[in-house]
Motif scaffolding. Structure first.
Motif, PDB file in Angstrom:
ATOM      1  N   ARG A 275      -4.872  -1.830   4.526  1.00 22.90           N
ATOM      2  CA  ARG A 275      -3.638  -2.073   5.076  1.00 22.90           C
ATOM      3  C   ARG A 275      -2.654  -1.761   4.085  1.00 22.90           C
ATOM      4  NH1 ARG A 275      -5.138  -5.433   9.568  1.00 22.90           N
ATOM      5  NH2 ARG A 275      -7.232  -5.486   9.490  1.00 22.90           N
ATOM      6  N   GLN A 276      -1.408  -1.482   4.949  1.00 27.23           N
ATOM      7  CA  GLN A 276      -0.306  -1.061   4.202  1.00 27.23           C
ATOM      8  C   GLN A 276       0.922  -1.742   4.652  1.00 27.23           C
ATOM      9  OE1 GLN A 276       2.521   2.800   2.913  1.00 27.23           O
ATOM     10  NE2 GLN A 276       0.363   3.285   3.794  1.00 27.23           N
ATOM     11  N   PHE A 277       1.601  -2.231   3.693  1.00 29.97           N
ATOM     12  CA  PHE A 277       3.000  -2.849   3.709  1.00 29.97           C
ATOM     13  C   PHE A 277       3.939  -1.987   3.267  1.00 29.97           C
ATOM     14  CE2 PHE A 277       6.477  -5.170   1.707  1.00 29.97           C
ATOM     15  CZ  PHE A 277       6.869  -5.961   2.807  1.00 29.97           C
TER      16      PHE A 277
ATOM     17  N   VAL B  35      -0.698  -1.023  -0.877  1.00 35.78           N
ATOM     18  CA  VAL B  35      -1.885  -0.515  -0.072  1.00 35.78           C
ATOM     19  C   VAL B  35      -3.231  -1.495  -0.532  1.00 35.78           C
ATOM     20  CG1 VAL B  35      -3.339   1.630   0.260  1.00 35.78           C
ATOM     21  CG2 VAL B  35      -0.881   1.848   0.114  1.00 35.78           C
ATOM     22  N   HIS B  36      -3.623  -1.941   0.639  1.00 33.21           N
ATOM     23  CA  HIS B  36      -4.792  -2.922   0.163  1.00 33.21           C
ATOM     24  C   HIS B  36      -6.202  -2.500   0.846  1.00 33.21           C
ATOM     25  CE1 HIS B  36      -6.180  -7.329  -0.193  1.00 33.21           C
ATOM     26  NE2 HIS B  36      -6.832  -6.332  -1.089  1.00 33.21           N
TER      27      HIS B  36
ATOM     28  N   GLN C 297      -9.480  -2.443  -3.985  1.00 28.20           N
ATOM     29  CA  GLN C 297      -8.318  -1.896  -4.622  1.00 28.20           C
ATOM     30  C   GLN C 297      -6.989  -2.302  -3.957  1.00 28.20           C
ATOM     31  OE1 GLN C 297      -7.111   2.090  -6.121  1.00 28.20           O
ATOM     32  NE2 GLN C 297      -8.283   1.519  -7.802  1.00 28.20           N
ATOM     33  N   HIS C 298      -5.860  -2.584  -4.904  1.00 24.92           N
ATOM     34  CA  HIS C 298      -4.685  -3.162  -4.256  1.00 24.92           C
ATOM     35  C   HIS C 298      -3.831  -2.206  -5.021  1.00 24.92           C
ATOM     36  CE1 HIS C 298      -0.828  -5.216  -4.045  1.00 24.92           C
ATOM     37  NE2 HIS C 298      -1.279  -5.858  -3.002  1.00 24.92           N
TER      38      HIS C 298
ATOM     39  N   LYS D  91       2.867   2.376  -9.154  1.00 26.51           N
ATOM     40  CA  LYS D  91       3.310   1.718 -10.429  1.00 26.51           C
ATOM     41  C   LYS D  91       2.214   0.693 -10.848  1.00 26.51           C
ATOM     42  CE  LYS D  91       7.395   3.469 -10.719  1.00 26.51           C
ATOM     43  NZ  LYS D  91       7.856   4.331 -12.147  1.00 26.51           N
ATOM     44  N   HIS D  92       1.097   0.267  -9.889  1.00 31.15           N
ATOM     45  CA  HIS D  92       0.445  -0.626 -10.503  1.00 31.15           C
ATOM     46  C   HIS D  92      -0.846  -0.486  -9.585  1.00 31.15           C
ATOM     47  CE1 HIS D  92      -1.292  -4.819 -10.594  1.00 31.15           C
ATOM     48  NE2 HIS D  92      -1.068  -4.686 -11.673  1.00 31.15           N
ATOM     49  N   THR D  93      -2.158  -0.733  -9.994  1.00 23.81           N
ATOM     50  CA  THR D  93      -3.353  -0.718  -9.487  1.00 23.81           C
ATOM     51  C   THR D  93      -4.216  -1.756 -10.032  1.00 23.81           C
ATOM     52  OG1 THR D  93      -3.432   1.629  -9.121  1.00 23.81           O
ATOM     53  CG2 THR D  93      -5.399   0.783  -8.891  1.00 23.81           C
ATOM     54  N   MET D  94      -4.875  -2.504  -8.995  1.00 22.67           N
ATOM     55  CA  MET D  94      -5.842  -3.611  -9.573  1.00 22.67           C
ATOM     56  C   MET D  94      -7.107  -3.626  -8.570  1.00 22.67           C
ATOM     57  SD  MET D  94      -3.274  -6.915  -8.664  1.00 22.67           S
ATOM     58  CE  MET D  94      -4.749  -8.278  -9.006  1.00 22.67           C
ATOM     59  N   SER D  95      -8.023  -4.218  -9.088  1.00 20.25           N
ATOM     60  CA  SER D  95      -9.131  -4.292  -8.466  1.00 20.25           C
ATOM     61  C   SER D  95      -8.876  -5.536  -7.315  1.00 20.25           C
ATOM     62  CB  SER D  95     -10.624  -4.529  -9.014  1.00 20.25           C
ATOM     63  OG  SER D  95     -10.352  -5.737  -9.737  1.00 20.25           O
TER      64      SER D  95
END
Length: 195
Positions: free
Chosen positions: A77-79, A141-142, A147-148, A157-161
């Motif tokens: 999903r993308q916001f 983008v989730h 990953q998010h 700018k930021h990536t997290m599991s």
């Protein structure tokens, strides 16, 4: 006549293509959709269209003015949305959340401090420059269960599991545990895609 039609078609493609390319990050395979939403006004939170504000300076209680979108539990999903802070004497206000409904709590919260620092609540600085009067574009983008990713003005700018489960998007103004108002922010260009 044929040459004129070809020229017209090329001109139209030139006008349309950049809009499609600018509408989203990570292009390719996205389908636009419009999830339903509800509005949440609590404490001193007030909503008028896409204008969200906290009118009080209290550092306690549930102070929020937000849109909460429909739950999703699979896929990517993308916001996308842009915010402009029109006034802010408070600090540490969440502007965008990806909420983990399965864990009954926020999974990702993008907040702003007085002075324009954008940060992940519980984490590090994501960007700077979110000052009063400046328009900032946010894309998340989730990939559920993977990953998010967070983009600010088109830059990653930021990536997290990400765990699996049920999630939903929220935006507006929400006082974090360490924050306080007042703040007023206007959102625009809100769009959603999935694949």
């Amino acid at each position: 006549m044929r040459i004129l039609c070809v020229v017209c078609a090329a001109a139209l493609l030139t006008l349309v293509s950049p809009l499609a390319a600018q509408a989203q990050v990570e292009p390719g395979g996205w389908t636009s959709y419009s999830p339903s939403f509800t509005e949440q006004e609590r404490g001193c939170g007030q909503i008028s269209g896409l204008n969200f504000q906290l009118t009080c300076s209290t550092g306690s209680g549930d102070q929020r003015a937000e849109r909460r979108y429909a739950t999703y539990s699979s896929g990517t999903r993308q916001f996308e949305g842009s915010f402009r802070i029109t006034s802010m004497t408070g600090t540490r206000i969440s502007l965008k959340q990806t909420f983990n409904e399965s864990a009954a709590g926020p999974y990702f919260m993008l907040a702003v401090e007085r002075g324009g620092r954008l940060y992940r609540v519980g984490g590090d600085t994501i960007a700077t420059g979110a000052t009063v009067g400046t328009t900032v574009r946010v894309n998340t983008v989730h990939v559920v269960g993977s990953q998010h990713r967070t983009y600010i003005n088109g830059s990653l700018k930021h990536t997290m599991s990400s765990p699996g489960g049920s999630f939903y998007d929220k935006f507006g103004t929400y006082r974090t545990d360490s924050g306080s108002g007042p703040i007023q922010a206007t959102w625009s260009g809100v769009q959603f895609w999935r694949k």
